[in-house]
Design an enzyme around this catalytic site. Structure first.
Site, PDB file in Angstrom:
ATOM      1  N   HIS A 207      -3.653   4.595  -0.563  1.00 45.14           N
ATOM      2  CA  HIS A 207      -3.293   5.366  -1.753  1.00 45.14           C
ATOM      3  C   HIS A 207      -4.520   5.403  -2.652  1.00 45.14           C
ATOM      4  CE1 HIS A 207      -1.365   6.663  -5.481  1.00 45.14           C
ATOM      5  NE2 HIS A 207      -2.097   5.726  -6.060  1.00 45.14           N
TER       6      HIS A 207
ATOM      7  N   ASN B 167       0.294   6.354   6.019  1.00 45.07           N
ATOM      8  CA  ASN B 167      -1.042   6.951   5.921  1.00 45.07           C
ATOM      9  C   ASN B 167      -2.104   6.016   5.360  1.00 45.07           C
ATOM     10  OD1 ASN B 167      -0.439   7.025   3.195  1.00 45.07           O
ATOM     11  ND2 ASN B 167      -0.318   9.247   3.070  1.00 45.07           N
TER      12      ASN B 167
ATOM     13  N   LYS C 277      -2.263   0.227   1.902  1.00 46.93           N
ATOM     14  CA  LYS C 277      -0.810   0.091   1.964  1.00 46.93           C
ATOM     15  C   LYS C 277      -0.394  -0.926   3.035  1.00 46.93           C
ATOM     16  CE  LYS C 277       0.066   4.853   0.492  1.00 46.93           C
ATOM     17  NZ  LYS C 277       0.670   6.124   0.915  1.00 46.93           N
TER      18      LYS C 277
ATOM     19  N   TYR D  30       5.323   4.891  -8.791  1.00 47.72           N
ATOM     20  CA  TYR D  30       5.746   6.161  -8.204  1.00 47.72           C
ATOM     21  C   TYR D  30       6.736   6.914  -9.081  1.00 47.72           C
ATOM     22  CZ  TYR D  30       3.472   4.787  -3.845  1.00 47.72           C
ATOM     23  OH  TYR D  30       2.552   4.418  -2.898  1.00 47.72           O
TER      24      TYR D  30
ATOM     25  N   GLU E   5      -2.868   3.756 -13.342  1.00 44.64           N
ATOM     26  CA  GLU E   5      -2.659   2.884 -12.199  1.00 44.64           C
ATOM     27  C   GLU E   5      -3.493   1.605 -12.295  1.00 44.64           C
ATOM     28  OE1 GLU E   5      -1.264   6.246  -8.995  1.00 44.64           O
ATOM     29  OE2 GLU E   5      -3.363   5.638  -8.964  1.00 44.64           O
TER      30      GLU E   5
END
Length: 149
Positions: free
Chosen positions: A115, A112, A9, A49, A126
């Site tokens: 992904h 975080n 990310k 998302y 994805e």
């Protein structure tokens, strides 16, 4: 062999963690079959998302993931989805086990670092969102005989 989608990310990119994160998966024995850097469009982020569309964190999540470049990749190996999830650690880095990606590099749930697809079906979806079929490379490695029986 199974494939899964992983994405470093924007916070991981800004912190210079791409190489270290890729190295963790390669050292485990996974093969990188797709890898690229991109800036995610709002449209793509909303598709990616989409399952969270009605949740309060949807808009901040879309804004964050489109705020800077990401490193998208497809890895291949035995039980790739579940093994990658375990290697990433739980979503909240403060609860992630030491040695996991999030346990090593994360502090905040909203930053975080990585992904990863949460199921084989999500992985297929994805991968198709971020890679065309001709961007995935099938190849053999001599080391595979030392990784797999």
């Amino acid at each position: 062999m199974e494939r899964t989608y992983l994405m470093v990310k924007p916070d991981g990119i800004q912190r210079g963690l791409i190489g270290e994160i890729i190295a963790m998966f390669e050292k485990k024995g996974f093969k990188i079959v797709g890898l690229k850097m991109l800036r995610i469009s709002r449209e793509l982020a909303e598709k990616h998302y989409g399952e969270h569309k009605d949740k309060p964190f949807f808009e901040p999540l879309v804004e964050y993931i489109t705020s800077g470049p990401v490193a998208a990749m497809v890895i291949e190996g035995k039980a790739a989805v579940s093994a990658a999830r375990e290697m990433m650690g739980v979503t909240d880095p403060l609860k992630a086990a030491p040695g996991t990606v999030r346990g090593k590099y994360g502090i905040d749930i909203g930053r975080n670092v990585i992904h990863g697809s949460d199921s084989p079906a999500s992985a297929q979806r994805e991968i198709a969102l971020f890679f065309r079929e001709n961007e995935l490379v099938a190849y053999s490695r001599d080391v595979d005989r030392w990784v797999y029986e």
